[in-house]
Write a protein that holds these residues in place. Structure first.
Motif, mmCIF file in Angstrom:
data_model
loop_
_atom_site.group_PDB
_atom_site.id
_atom_site.type_symbol
_atom_site.label_atom_id
_atom_site.label_comp_id
_atom_site.label_asym_id
_atom_site.label_seq_id
_atom_site.Cartn_x
_atom_site.Cartn_y
_atom_site.Cartn_z
ATOM 1 N N UNK A 11 0.820 -1.218 0.000
ATOM 2 C CA UNK A 11 0.000 0.000 0.000
ATOM 3 C C UNK A 11 0.849 1.261 0.000
ATOM 4 N N UNK A 12 2.036 1.187 0.511
ATOM 5 C CA UNK A 12 2.941 2.338 0.467
ATOM 6 C C UNK A 12 3.326 2.680 -0.962
ATOM 7 N N UNK A 13 3.586 1.641 -1.769
ATOM 8 C CA UNK A 13 3.925 1.866 -3.173
ATOM 9 C C UNK A 13 2.728 2.425 -3.939
ATOM 10 N N UNK A 14 1.549 1.942 -3.632
ATOM 11 C CA UNK A 14 0.335 2.443 -4.288
ATOM 12 C C UNK A 14 0.127 3.917 -3.937
ATOM 13 N N UNK A 17 2.766 6.068 -5.723
ATOM 14 C CA UNK A 17 2.481 6.187 -7.158
ATOM 15 C C UNK A 17 1.321 7.142 -7.399
ATOM 16 N N UNK A 18 0.257 6.995 -6.619
ATOM 17 C CA UNK A 18 -0.894 7.881 -6.749
ATOM 18 C C UNK A 18 -0.505 9.330 -6.467
ATOM 19 N N UNK A 19 0.328 9.541 -5.466
ATOM 20 C CA UNK A 19 0.761 10.898 -5.125
ATOM 21 C C UNK A 19 1.578 11.513 -6.252
ATOM 22 N N UNK A 20 2.440 10.727 -6.893
ATOM 23 C CA UNK A 20 3.246 11.252 -7.998
ATOM 24 C C UNK A 20 2.374 11.619 -9.196
#
Length: 94
Positions: A11-14, A17-20
């Motif tokens: 979930x940290x990677x998700x 990615x969403x933030x970027x």
């Protein structure tokens, strides 16, 4: 204190990615809004000046004395005969 072994879970990677994607979308939107608001500033957007018409060029040449009145009238008559929608002299319009 460091229960997750210093790593980032799925979930940290998700979230990252969403933030970027969100950050890039906001930057693009800000750039577009800034560029489109150019007409609200004094002077407005830079636009090339419109080209003068053939009649305006002829009138300017007459005003500068490059052509005499007879030539001006002759050329003006020719321009009026060839205006859009008038067709070419000697030809029937279809």
């Amino acid at each position: 204190m460091f229960w997750y072994d210093h790593g980032m879970g799925g979930w940290g990677w998700v979230a990252m990615s969403f933030s970027m994607v969100l950050l890039v979308a906001l930057a693009v939107a800000a750039a577009v809004l800034l560029l489109r608001s150019g007409d609200r500033f004094p002077g407005g957007p830079m636009q090339p000046p419109a080209a003068p018409s053939a009649k305006q060029v002829l009138a300017e040449r007459f005003a500068r004395g490059e052509i005499d009145e007879e030539e001006y009238e002759q050329r003006l008559t020719t321009l009026r005969a060839h205006e859009p929608g008038q067709g070419r002299p000697g030809r029937e319009q279809s």
